[in-house]
Enzyme design. Structure first.
Site, PDB file in Angstrom:
ATOM      1  N   PHE A 138       2.261   5.151  -6.979  1.00 22.64           N
ATOM      2  CA  PHE A 138       2.449   6.119  -5.899  1.00 22.64           C
ATOM      3  C   PHE A 138       3.584   5.622  -5.010  1.00 22.64           C
ATOM      4  O   PHE A 138       3.500   4.540  -4.432  1.00 22.64           O
ATOM      5  CB  PHE A 138       1.189   6.294  -5.054  1.00 22.64           C
ATOM      6  CG  PHE A 138       1.331   7.361  -3.998  1.00 22.64           C
ATOM      7  CD1 PHE A 138       1.065   8.679  -4.294  1.00 22.64           C
ATOM      8  CD2 PHE A 138       1.773   7.042  -2.724  1.00 22.64           C
ATOM      9  CE1 PHE A 138       1.231   9.684  -3.330  1.00 22.64           C
ATOM     10  CE2 PHE A 138       1.935   8.017  -1.760  1.00 22.64           C
ATOM     11  CZ  PHE A 138       1.666   9.343  -2.066  1.00 22.64           C
ATOM     12  N   ASP A 225       8.191  -2.251  -4.629  1.00 20.75           N
ATOM     13  CA  ASP A 225       7.662  -1.451  -3.532  1.00 20.75           C
ATOM     14  C   ASP A 225       6.575  -2.272  -2.830  1.00 20.75           C
ATOM     15  O   ASP A 225       5.469  -2.429  -3.351  1.00 20.75           O
ATOM     16  CB  ASP A 225       7.105  -0.146  -4.103  1.00 20.75           C
ATOM     17  CG  ASP A 225       6.472   0.760  -3.062  1.00 20.75           C
ATOM     18  OD1 ASP A 225       6.232   0.303  -1.932  1.00 20.75           O
ATOM     19  OD2 ASP A 225       6.209   1.934  -3.398  1.00 20.75           O
ATOM     20  N   LYS A 254       4.918   0.849   6.656  1.00 22.53           N
ATOM     21  CA  LYS A 254       3.542   0.663   7.105  1.00 22.53           C
ATOM     22  C   LYS A 254       3.402  -0.421   8.164  1.00 22.53           C
ATOM     23  O   LYS A 254       3.642  -0.187   9.333  1.00 22.53           O
ATOM     24  CB  LYS A 254       2.627   0.425   5.904  1.00 22.53           C
ATOM     25  CG  LYS A 254       2.371   1.706   5.084  1.00 22.53           C
ATOM     26  CD  LYS A 254       1.257   1.532   4.088  1.00 22.53           C
ATOM     27  CE  LYS A 254       1.011   2.803   3.281  1.00 22.53           C
ATOM     28  NZ  LYS A 254       0.339   3.861   4.052  1.00 22.53           N
TER      29      LYS A 254
END
Length: 404
Positions: A138, A225, A254
Site C-alpha cells: 500500500f 517506503d 506520518k
C-alpha cells in the site's frame, strides 16, 4: 484500515462519506491518552495511524509549535528556507543519505519516488521505465500510488490504472531475479520494509540484503517506503537499518511531524540529482510550521531516547501479548517489530474496533484479520501492560464467540 460493519448515522451531512467512523468524537489528549466529547478516556494504541510519535500535548513540542505559529506558518518555496535545510541535514545525518525534498504526506512522498524512478529511467535512455512493486503493498490513493498498491479492493472503480509496474510476492528473491532476466525496462524496486495496510508483513533482513545486491548489480534504484515503519517505530530510525543497508530513495511521512503534516523524499547519491529545477514542486511542502515540527520531533526523540523506548517497550508488549495469546485456538501469528505490531487471527475481526473502543483502547484492524498496534513512541511499560490487559481478553472472547 478496515471499517466496522455497522455504524450509527453520523451528524456530518456535509462531510463526504469516505470513512467508516467509530461513533465518538475525540476532544483532547495527553501523553498516550485520549478523551472523547463525553469525557470517556482511551489508551491510544494507534497514534493516529503511526503519526503521533510524541503522543498528545507533549510538553516540549507544544511550546515550540506555539512559538513557530506566532512567527511564520507558510511562505511558499519562492524563498530560501533555513528550517528546511536544518531538517534535511538531520534526516541526512541519521539516514546516511544525501538530500531531501519536502512535501505534505506519505502519498506525495511515494508519488515523488515514482517520478524519480521514471526520470532516472528516461535519463538512461529507457523510454518506458518499469518499477518492481509488491503483492499486498500500500503506497497511497492517488492514481499512480494506487497503481503501485497491491490491493484490488482499493483499486476497483478507478481503472485504468497507470502502467509501468511489475508485481512480485514479498520475501521471494527468485521472483526478483526472474524479473531481472525478463524485463529490460526495470529501473527500480519499490517496497515497504514492513507492509502496514497489507497486514504488518515484514521484509526479511536477508531479503532486503538480497534486493540491495540485485539493485546494485543491475543499476536499479532501491526505493524503501518508510512512511509507516520509519521515524523510530521499530527501534531504529528506519526499519531497513536492521538489515545494514541503505536505500537510494526513501519516502517518509506520518511520524515525522508528530501530527503536523510532513512528508519527505530522502535520496542517496544515485538519485540525489535526478530532479532539477522545474521537475517537481509543492505549494505547502516544507513550510516553516511543518519543518519546525519535524526538527523538534527528532530532537525530542533523541533527548528522550525514544528509539530505545520503542525497542524495549515494544519487546515487553510483544511478550505480554504472546504470553496471553500464543496457544489460543484462532490466533495465527504476531508480526512486526518495536511499536509496530500486528496480531493475525484466523477470521475477520473488524468488529474488534468497536469492542476495543468500548473497553477504552484505540486500535486498528487491517487486511480484515490483523489487529494493528501503532502506539506513540512515548508508551511506558505500565501502559504496554494495560494494552495487553485490555486487548487479550477481548480477543479471547471474540475467538470463543465467533466461528472462523
Amino acid at each position: 484500515m478496515n471499517a466496522p460493519d455497522k455504524l450509527p448515522a453520523t451528524p456530518e451531512p456535509h462531510v463526504m462519506k469516505t470513512y467508516g467512523r467509530l461513533p465518538m468524537a475525540l476532544s483532547h489528549g495527553r501523553g498516550c491518552w485520549l478523551w472523547d466529547s463525553d469525557g470517556k478516556k482511551y489508551l491510544d494504541g494507534l497514534a493516529g495511524i503511526a503519526v503521533n510519535t510524541l503522543g498528545h500535548a507533549h510538553p516540549k513540542l507544544v511550546p515550540a509549535l506555539q512559538d513557530q505559529v506566532a512567527k511564520l506558518i507558510h511562505t511558499s518555496n519562492y524563498y530560501a528556507a533555513p528550517l528546511q535545510e536544518r531538517l534535511a541535514a538531520k534526516l541526512c545525518e541519521i539516514s546516511g543519505l544525501a538530500n531531501v525534498f519536502f512535501c505534505n504526506s506519505g502519498l506525495e512522498a511515494n508519488e515523488g519516488a515514482i517520478k524519480i524512478a521514471r526520470k532516472f529511467g528516461h535519463d538512461k535512455g529507457i523510454e518506458r521505465p518499469e518499477i518492481v512493486v509488491y503483492e499486498k503493498a500500500f503506497h497511497g490513493r492517488s492514481i499512480a500510488t494506487l497503481s503501485a498498491t497491491g490491493n484490488a479492493k482499493v483499486q476497483a472503480g478507478f481503472e485504468p490504472l497507470v502502467e509501468g509496474f511489475v508485481r512480485v510476492p514479498l520475501n521471494d528473491a527468485a521472483a526478483i531475479e526472474d524479473v531481472a532476466r525478463n524485463n529490460p525496462n526495470v529501473v527500480a524496486v519499490f517496497l515497504e520494509v514492513i507492509q502496514g495496510e497489507g497486514g504488518v508483513n515484514p521484509a526479511k533482513i536477508e531479503y532486503l540484503q538480497q534486493v540491495r545486491r540485485i539493485c546494485d548489480e543491475r543499476g536499479w534504484l532501491l526505493m524503501l517506503d518508510e512512511v509507516q515503519c520509519g521515524i523510530g517505530r521499530t527501534g531504529k530510525w528506519f526499519a531497513h537499518q536492521w538489515a545494514g543497508i541503505k536505500p537510494d530513495v526513501m519516502p517518509l511521512a506520518k511520524g515525522l511531524g508528530s501530527g503536523v503534516p510532513v512528508g519527505a523524499i530522502v535520496c542517496g547519491p544515485l538519485a540525489a540529482k535526478v530532479f532539477g529545477p522545474g521537475n517537481h514542486g509543492t505549494t505547502f511542502g516544507g513550510n516553516p510550521l511543518a519543518m519546525r515540527a519535524g526538527i523538534e520531533t527528532l530532537s525530542i526523540m533523541e533527548e528522550d531516547k525514544l528509539l530505545d523506548n520503542a525497542a524495549n517497550v515494544g519487546a515487553l508488549l510483544r511478550a505480554g501479548l504472546l504470553r496471553e495469546l500464543q496457544d489460543l485456538p484462532g490466533f495465527v501469528e504476531l508480526r512486526g517489530q518495536g511499536l509496530m505490531l500486528g496480531l493475525e487471527l484466523d477470521r475477520n475481526c473488524g468488529e474488534l474496533l468497536n469492542r476495543a473502543a468500548d473497553a477504552g483502547l484505540m486500535i486498528s484492524v487491517t487486511a480484515d484479520r490483523v489487529i494493528r498496534l501503532l502506539p506513540p513512541l512515548i508508551l511506558s511499560a505500565p501502559e504496554a501492560e494495560q494494552i495487553v490487559a485490555i486487548l487479550a481478553p477481548l480477543i479471547k472472547d471474540f475467538l470463543a464467540s465467533k466461528p472462523s
